[in-house]
Design an enzyme around this catalytic site. Structure first.
Site, PDB file in Angstrom:
ATOM      1  N   TYR A  88       0.890  -1.115  -0.055  1.00  0.00           N
ATOM      2  CA  TYR A  88      -0.037   0.026  -0.016  1.00  0.00           C
ATOM      3  C   TYR A  88       0.838   1.339   0.133  1.00  0.00           C
ATOM      4  O   TYR A  88       0.590   2.161  -0.588  1.00  0.00           O
ATOM      5  CB  TYR A  88      -1.160   0.046   1.219  1.00  0.00           C
ATOM      6  CG  TYR A  88      -1.985  -1.148   0.817  1.00  0.00           C
ATOM      7  CD1 TYR A  88      -3.116  -0.440   0.141  1.00  0.00           C
ATOM      8  CD2 TYR A  88      -2.221  -2.346   1.253  1.00  0.00           C
ATOM      9  CE1 TYR A  88      -4.215  -1.533  -0.360  1.00  0.00           C
ATOM     10  CE2 TYR A  88      -3.056  -3.281   1.025  1.00  0.00           C
ATOM     11  CZ  TYR A  88      -4.054  -3.088   0.159  1.00  0.00           C
ATOM     12  OH  TYR A  88      -5.310  -3.688  -0.292  1.00  0.00           O
ATOM     13  N   HIS A 144     -14.744   1.493  -1.599  1.00  0.00           N
ATOM     14  CA  HIS A 144     -13.618   0.916  -0.891  1.00  0.00           C
ATOM     15  C   HIS A 144     -12.580   1.871  -0.268  1.00  0.00           C
ATOM     16  O   HIS A 144     -11.634   1.532  -0.080  1.00  0.00           O
ATOM     17  CB  HIS A 144     -12.959   0.187  -1.798  1.00  0.00           C
ATOM     18  CG  HIS A 144     -13.765  -0.962  -2.652  1.00  0.00           C
ATOM     19  ND1 HIS A 144     -13.438  -1.591  -3.886  1.00  0.00           N
ATOM     20  CD2 HIS A 144     -15.095  -1.411  -2.454  1.00  0.00           C
ATOM     21  CE1 HIS A 144     -14.468  -2.537  -4.147  1.00  0.00           C
ATOM     22  NE2 HIS A 144     -15.277  -2.436  -3.255  1.00  0.00           N
ATOM     23  N   CYS A 152      -6.755   2.279  12.855  1.00  0.00           N
ATOM     24  CA  CYS A 152      -5.916   1.173  13.709  1.00  0.00           C
ATOM     25  C   CYS A 152      -6.472   0.004  13.483  1.00  0.00           C
ATOM     26  O   CYS A 152      -7.743  -0.403  13.194  1.00  0.00           O
ATOM     27  CB  CYS A 152      -6.294   1.661  15.149  1.00  0.00           C
ATOM     28  SG  CYS A 152      -5.423   0.624  16.249  1.00  0.00           S
TER      29      CYS A 152
HETATM   30  C1  BJW Z   1      -9.211  -0.556 -18.734  1.00  0.00           C
HETATM   31  C2  BJW Z   1      -8.196   0.302 -18.978  1.00  0.00           C
HETATM   32  C3  BJW Z   1      -8.107   1.541 -19.555  1.00  0.00           C
HETATM   33  C4  BJW Z   1      -7.394  -1.636 -18.202  1.00  0.00           C
HETATM   34  N1  BJW Z   1      -9.354   2.030 -19.771  1.00  0.00           N
HETATM   35  N2  BJW Z   1     -10.457   0.118 -19.088  1.00  0.00           N
HETATM   36  C5  BJW Z   1     -21.435 -12.151  -3.230  1.00  0.00           C
HETATM   37  C6  BJW Z   1     -21.205 -13.297  -3.979  1.00  0.00           C
HETATM   38  C7  BJW Z   1     -19.950 -13.714  -3.670  1.00  0.00           C
HETATM   39  C8  BJW Z   1     -18.848 -13.147  -3.028  1.00  0.00           C
HETATM   40  C9  BJW Z   1     -19.354 -12.106  -2.408  1.00  0.00           C
HETATM   41  C10 BJW Z   1     -20.655 -11.557  -2.446  1.00  0.00           C
HETATM   42  N3  BJW Z   1     -20.742 -10.525  -1.558  1.00  0.00           N
HETATM   43  C11 BJW Z   1     -19.423 -10.352  -1.167  1.00  0.00           C
HETATM   44  C12 BJW Z   1     -18.521 -11.310  -1.415  1.00  0.00           C
HETATM   45  C13 BJW Z   1     -17.308 -11.227  -1.113  1.00  0.00           C
HETATM   46  C14 BJW Z   1     -16.239 -10.315  -1.621  1.00  0.00           C
HETATM   47  C15 BJW Z   1     -16.266 -10.391  -3.170  1.00  0.00           C
HETATM   48  O1  BJW Z   1     -16.993  -9.903  -3.609  1.00  0.00           O
HETATM   49  N4  BJW Z   1     -15.641 -11.392  -3.690  1.00  0.00           N
HETATM   50  C16 BJW Z   1     -15.545 -11.692  -5.178  1.00  0.00           C
HETATM   51  C17 BJW Z   1     -14.318 -12.097  -5.503  1.00  0.00           C
HETATM   52  C18 BJW Z   1     -16.525 -12.541  -5.489  1.00  0.00           C
HETATM   53  N5  BJW Z   1     -16.540  -9.103  -1.275  1.00  0.00           N
HETATM   54  C19 BJW Z   1     -16.392  -8.539  -0.106  1.00  0.00           C
HETATM   55  O2  BJW Z   1     -15.518  -9.264   0.965  1.00  0.00           O
HETATM   56  C20 BJW Z   1     -16.796  -7.027   0.384  1.00  0.00           C
HETATM   57  N6  BJW Z   1     -17.154  -7.035   1.652  1.00  0.00           N
HETATM   58  C21 BJW Z   1     -18.357  -7.776   1.942  1.00  0.00           C
HETATM   59  O3  BJW Z   1     -19.412  -7.573   1.043  1.00  0.00           O
HETATM   60  O4  BJW Z   1     -18.847  -7.476   3.114  1.00  0.00           O
HETATM   61  C22 BJW Z   1     -19.970  -8.295   3.592  1.00  0.00           C
HETATM   62  C23 BJW Z   1     -19.665  -9.908   3.040  1.00  0.00           C
HETATM   63  C24 BJW Z   1     -18.364 -10.288   3.438  1.00  0.00           C
HETATM   64  C25 BJW Z   1     -18.182 -11.790   3.075  1.00  0.00           C
HETATM   65  C26 BJW Z   1     -19.052 -12.373   2.635  1.00  0.00           C
HETATM   66  C27 BJW Z   1     -20.073 -11.885   2.192  1.00  0.00           C
HETATM   67  C28 BJW Z   1     -20.394 -10.454   2.527  1.00  0.00           C
HETATM   68  C29 BJW Z   1     -15.638  -6.026   0.220  1.00  0.00           C
HETATM   69  C30 BJW Z   1     -14.923  -6.033  -0.864  1.00  0.00           C
HETATM   70  C31 BJW Z   1     -13.754  -4.945  -1.027  1.00  0.00           C
HETATM   71  C32 BJW Z   1     -12.752  -5.368  -2.237  1.00  0.00           C
HETATM   72  N7  BJW Z   1     -11.645  -4.429  -2.234  1.00  0.00           N
HETATM   73  C33 BJW Z   1     -10.691  -4.344  -3.056  1.00  0.00           C
HETATM   74  C34 BJW Z   1      -9.351  -4.077  -2.692  1.00  0.00           C
HETATM   75  C35 BJW Z   1      -9.424  -2.602  -2.015  1.00  0.00           C
HETATM   76  C36 BJW Z   1      -8.004  -2.052  -1.540  1.00  0.00           C
HETATM   77  C37 BJW Z   1      -6.992  -2.311  -2.690  1.00  0.00           C
HETATM   78  O5  BJW Z   1      -7.271  -1.725  -3.921  1.00  0.00           O
HETATM   79  O6  BJW Z   1      -6.083  -2.950  -2.606  1.00  0.00           O
HETATM   80  O7  BJW Z   1     -10.948  -3.362  -4.040  1.00  0.00           O
HETATM   81  S1  BJW Z   1     -10.662  -5.609  -4.087  1.00  0.00           S
HETATM   82  C38 BJW Z   1     -10.234  -5.224  -5.459  1.00  0.00           C
HETATM   83  O8  BJW Z   1     -11.342  -5.266  -6.379  1.00  0.00           O
HETATM   84  C39 BJW Z   1     -10.177  -3.334  -5.139  1.00  0.00           C
HETATM   85  C40 BJW Z   1     -10.924  -2.972  -6.512  1.00  0.00           C
HETATM   86  O9  BJW Z   1     -11.627  -1.519  -5.963  1.00  0.00           O
HETATM   87  C41 BJW Z   1     -12.216  -3.856  -6.760  1.00  0.00           C
HETATM   88  C42 BJW Z   1     -12.626  -3.953  -8.087  1.00  0.00           C
HETATM   89  O10 BJW Z   1     -11.365  -4.145  -9.050  1.00  0.00           O
HETATM   90  P1  BJW Z   1     -11.494  -3.325 -10.382  1.00  0.00           P
HETATM   91  O11 BJW Z   1     -11.546  -1.952 -10.178  1.00  0.00           O
HETATM   92  O12 BJW Z   1     -12.493  -3.883 -11.395  1.00  0.00           O
HETATM   93  O13 BJW Z   1     -10.071  -3.640 -11.188  1.00  0.00           O
HETATM   94  P2  BJW Z   1      -9.663  -4.929 -11.958  1.00  0.00           P
HETATM   95  O14 BJW Z   1      -8.086  -4.903 -11.949  1.00  0.00           O
HETATM   96  O15 BJW Z   1     -10.338  -6.022 -11.655  1.00  0.00           O
HETATM   97  O16 BJW Z   1      -9.990  -4.492 -13.494  1.00  0.00           O
HETATM   98  C43 BJW Z   1      -9.576  -3.417 -14.278  1.00  0.00           C
HETATM   99  C44 BJW Z   1     -10.516  -3.290 -15.266  1.00  0.00           C
HETATM  100  O17 BJW Z   1     -10.006  -2.295 -16.268  1.00  0.00           O
HETATM  101  C45 BJW Z   1     -10.482  -4.711 -16.309  1.00  0.00           C
HETATM  102  O18 BJW Z   1     -11.654  -4.974 -16.738  1.00  0.00           O
HETATM  103  C46 BJW Z   1      -9.470  -4.085 -17.637  1.00  0.00           C
HETATM  104  O19 BJW Z   1      -9.740  -4.724 -18.813  1.00  0.00           O
HETATM  105  C47 BJW Z   1      -9.906  -2.610 -17.441  1.00  0.00           C
HETATM  106  N8  BJW Z   1      -8.971  -1.769 -17.930  1.00  0.00           N
HETATM  107  N9  BJW Z   1      -7.077  -0.795 -18.547  1.00  0.00           N
HETATM  108  C48 BJW Z   1     -10.631   1.031 -19.561  1.00  0.00           C
HETATM  109  N10 BJW Z   1      -7.317   2.150 -19.889  1.00  0.00           N
HETATM  110 ZN    ZN Z   2      -5.747   1.966  18.110  1.00  0.00          ZN
END
Ligand code: BJW
Ligand code: ZN
Length: 355
Positions: A88, A144, A152
């Site tokens: 990070y 996010h 903390c």
């Molecule tokens: C271009 C380009 C250009 C490239 N122009 N395009 C329901 C079903 C199943 C699982 C779950 C569910 N509900 C919750 C879950 C569990 C989990 C989840 O979703 N898991 C999945 C993997 C299935 N979710 C959670 O745990 C969430 N919490 C929650 O729901 O709490 C309650 C709960 C918990 C557990 C179970 C049930 C309920 C929290 C999710 C938090 C995710 N956080 C992250 C990390 C943040 C910090 C960090 O960045 O390090 O957020 S994960 C990561 O993914 C990050 C991003 O914001 C997020 C999305 O990624 P994004 O932005 O799509 O990036 P990429 O790299 O994947 O894609 C880039 C895209 O751009 C690609 O398509 C390229 O083609 C394109 N691209 N260049 C246009 N120039």
């Molecule tokens: Zn503390």
């Protein structure tokens, strides 16, 4: 009035590269955008890609041997907080030295053109670039949270908008020392495969500690897997969604596979919204599923595509340079003249006004 639908649904997997029925016509899209009363956008890492920031699932360089999703968990932090902090700290450094691109500016202009009831942007990005493009804060929900929030791991302490670089002396970003630390710690493909006997990447007593409880470790304030999204933010999003039907949903630079964020696209679609996908890779439809003939698909760089397709509503963006800089000396490599100081004043005002 519509009521927010449950968004915890099974994510769809990436679609095979089959023919899409979606329209690619910019003029048809602009007509729909103009007539749409309520537009929702879900943005992801692809929006910031041409600002030089790696996407979440496209991390390369020194992080190429690590799966980002294995580092973005509380379990990873418990196991090796120094390794997670380095990941990070590196991304803070990169984000602070990046600039918003025309995609960020186009969305900020769309927000102003449509007004608070007409446009809401849900961003999964933690890099601060939309804020620096002066996106109206009430129309930008950070699902996010932010790389610049520090909290903390043990108590409720949180510090917002900490733009110091390095965030702590032990987290100084210099590629040679990080590479050395990473190879000394382990060479895992993912953290889960790291041997339990490996020493921590950075000794615990050298990492930043909480000024409130004194014992807890500070951690990045972003939302990791398994953690709840900010309650207030979700409440505000659901209030906006509940105030009326959504006509159009933009899905920009995201794989739309992480929930609950991706679920908002499904909510909009179930309410009858057309979907418009902007992505470098036209197979990245995630939660949008199969696109219909009423939907739109624009394959390309969001920084180039967005000014084109939003042009009819936001007007000409050329020459737009109104960046809101970060505070605490985040800007580097540029002159320190009066303009820079004025820009800093702007930023102080901007962040003072932010919730
Ligand atoms: C271009 C380009 C250009 C490239 N122009 N395009 C329901 C079903 C199943 C699982 C779950 C569910 N509900 C919750 C879950 C569990 C989990 C989840 O979703 N898991 C999945 C993997 C299935 N979710 C959670 O745990 C969430 N919490 C929650 O729901 O709490 C309650 C709960 C918990 C557990 C179970 C049930 C309920 C929290 C999710 C938090 C995710 N956080 C992250 C990390 C943040 C910090 C960090 O960045 O390090 O957020 S994960 C990561 O993914 C990050 C991003 O914001 C997020 C999305 O990624 P994004 O932005 O799509 O990036 P990429 O790299 O994947 O894609 C880039 C895209 O751009 C690609 O398509 C390229 O083609 C394109 N691209 N260049 C246009 N120039
Ligand atoms: Zn503390």
């Amino acid at each position: 009035m519509s009521s927010p639908t449950s968004i915890h649904q099974s994510p769809r997997h990436q679609q095979p590269p089959t023919r899409s029925w979606a329209s690619t016509s910019v003029s048809d899209f602009q007509a729909v955008l103009k007539s749409s009363k309520r537009v929702l956008a879900l943005c992801g890492a692809g929006l910031s890609a041409s600002s030089g920031l790696e996407t979440f699932r496209g991390a390369g360089g020194m992080w190429r041997d690590y799966e980002a999703s294995a580092l973005a968990t509380p379990e990873a932090f418990e196991k090796d907080p120094g390794l997670v902090w380095l990941f990070y700290a590196y991304r803070r450094h990169k984000a602070l030295n990046a600039k918003p691109n025309m995609g960020h500016y186009a969305l900020a202009e769309l927000a102003r053109a449509k007004g608070e009831e007409g446009f809401m942007c849900l961003s999964q990005n933690i890099d601060g670039l939309s804020q620096r493009a002066n996106h109206p804060p009430a129309q930008l929900k950070l699902l996010h949270s932010s790389l610049f929030d520090i909290k903390c791991f043990s108590c409720p302490y949180i510090e917002k908008d900490n733009f110091s670089d390095p965030v702590h002396p032990s987290l100084l970003i210099d590629e040679a020392s990080i590479t050395a630390r990473l190879s000394a710690a382990s060479t895992p493909i993912s953290l889960s495969s790291a041997s339990a006997s490996k020493p921590p990447t950075i000794p615990l007593d050298e990492l930043p500690h909480c000024p409130a409880c004194k014992t807890g470790l500070l951690r990045p304030g972003v939302v990791w897997f398994g953690e709840s999204l900010p309650k207030q933010t979700l409440a505000e999003v659901n209030q906006w969604i509940g105030r009326g039907l959504i006509d159009l949903c933009l899905m920009i630079g995201t794989t739309a596979q992480v929930y609950p964020a991706a679920g908002y696209v499904q909510v909009a679609r179930m309410e009858g919204a057309r979907i418009a996908v902007v992505n470098m890779d036209s197979r990245e439809l995630g939660a949008a599923g199969g696109l219909r003939s009423v939907d739109f698909l624009f394959e390309g760089d969001a920084a180039r595509v967005l000014p084109d397709i939003l042009g009819g509503v936001v007007g000409e963006l050329e020459g737009f340079v109104g960046e809101v800089a970060m505070v605490n000396g985040a800007r580097t490599g540029e002159g320190e003249g009066v303009e820079e100081e004025e820009e800093m004043d702007e930023v102080q005002k901007y962040f003072a006004a932010s919730p």
